[in-house]
Design a protein around this motif. Structure first.
Motif, short mmCIF file in Angstrom:
data_model
loop_
_atom_site.label_atom_id
_atom_site.label_comp_id
_atom_site.label_asym_id
_atom_site.label_seq_id
_atom_site.Cartn_x
_atom_site.Cartn_y
_atom_site.Cartn_z
N SER A 108 2.34 4.15 6.61
CA SER A 108 2.64 4.95 5.42
C SER A 108 2.29 4.18 4.14
N GLN A 109 2.52 2.86 4.13
CA GLN A 109 2.14 2.05 2.96
C GLN A 109 0.62 2.07 2.80
N HIS A 111 -1.47 4.33 3.88
CA HIS A 111 -1.89 5.68 3.47
C HIS A 111 -1.74 5.83 1.95
N THR A 112 -0.61 5.38 1.42
CA THR A 112 -0.36 5.46 -0.02
C THR A 112 -1.38 4.62 -0.80
N LEU A 113 -1.65 3.41 -0.33
CA LEU A 113 -2.60 2.53 -1.02
C LEU A 113 -4.02 3.08 -0.96
N ILE A 114 -4.43 3.58 0.19
CA ILE A 114 -5.79 4.13 0.34
C ILE A 114 -5.96 5.35 -0.56
N GLU A 115 -4.93 6.20 -0.59
CA GLU A 115 -4.99 7.40 -1.45
C GLU A 115 -5.09 6.98 -2.92
N ALA A 116 -4.30 5.99 -3.31
CA ALA A 116 -4.34 5.50 -4.70
C ALA A 116 -5.71 4.90 -5.01
N GLY A 136 7.45 -0.46 -1.71
CA GLY A 136 8.29 -1.61 -1.38
C GLY A 136 7.49 -2.90 -1.21
N ILE A 137 6.25 -2.90 -1.67
CA ILE A 137 5.38 -4.08 -1.59
C ILE A 137 5.38 -4.72 -2.98
N PRO A 138 5.44 -6.04 -3.08
CA PRO A 138 5.39 -6.67 -4.41
C PRO A 138 4.09 -6.33 -5.14
#
Length: 173
Positions: A108-109, A111-116, A136-138
């Protein structure tokens, strides 16, 4: 007559992080640590960050800049250079032991990063901080993820013309 931007509009603003200004006391601590070891490990940088009340990533940048400044000041002779290379190799082995562990991302992290990334491969600080809260990643790890992803994309783009040329050659044969 100038128009003020509406506070409801959400236009992405890319701006640099403000320059970190260390106090005299903070600099004393950092310089003392640099004199002991110009290549500190991750745990040392974390301790220094707590001691001077800033982020570890700011400490890392300070050490990089300090090393660069010292390398520019003194161009060593060849005799000194070989002993410095040996010292550097020893420090490198030591710093590997103190490295930050590899960051593992959940699906899920990712997916969010790739979409961004597909929306904006060069996000500003505000957007990276928003992603940090969401995932929730620094923020510093998100910044590195984007750098690595852009690098990976450049490598892929360089390979594509070669792949196309190969396909055209095969079609001609």
């Amino acid at each position: 007559m100038a128009q003020d931007a509406s506070p409801n509009k959400t236009t992405p603003v890319n701006h640099r992080r403000s320059r970190t200004k260390f106090t005299h006391d903070q600099l004393k601590i950092l310089i003392k640590a640099f004199d002991k070891n110009p290549y500190p490990g991750y745990t040392t940088k974390q301790k220094l960050a707590l001691e001077v009340n800033t982020e570890e990533s700011r400490i890392q940048i300070w050490f990089q800049n300090r090393r660069a400044r010292h390398q520019k000041k003194s161009e060593p002779d060849e005799d000194v250079e070989s002993s410095q290379e040996q010292d550097h190799l020893e420090e490198e082995v030591q710093s590997r032991e103190n490295r930050r562990g590899r960051t593992n991302y959940t699906s899920s992290q990712l997916h969010t990063l790739i979409e961004a990334f597909s929306n904006n491969p060069y996000p500003g600080l505000d957007y990276r901080e928003r992603l940090a809260k969401e995932t929730g990643i620094p923020e510093s790890r998100i910044q590195i993820w984007f750098q690595n992803r852009r690098s990976r994309l450049r490598v892929q783009r360089k390979r594509e013309p070669d792949d196309e040329d190969l396909g055209q050659r095969q079609d001609q044969e």
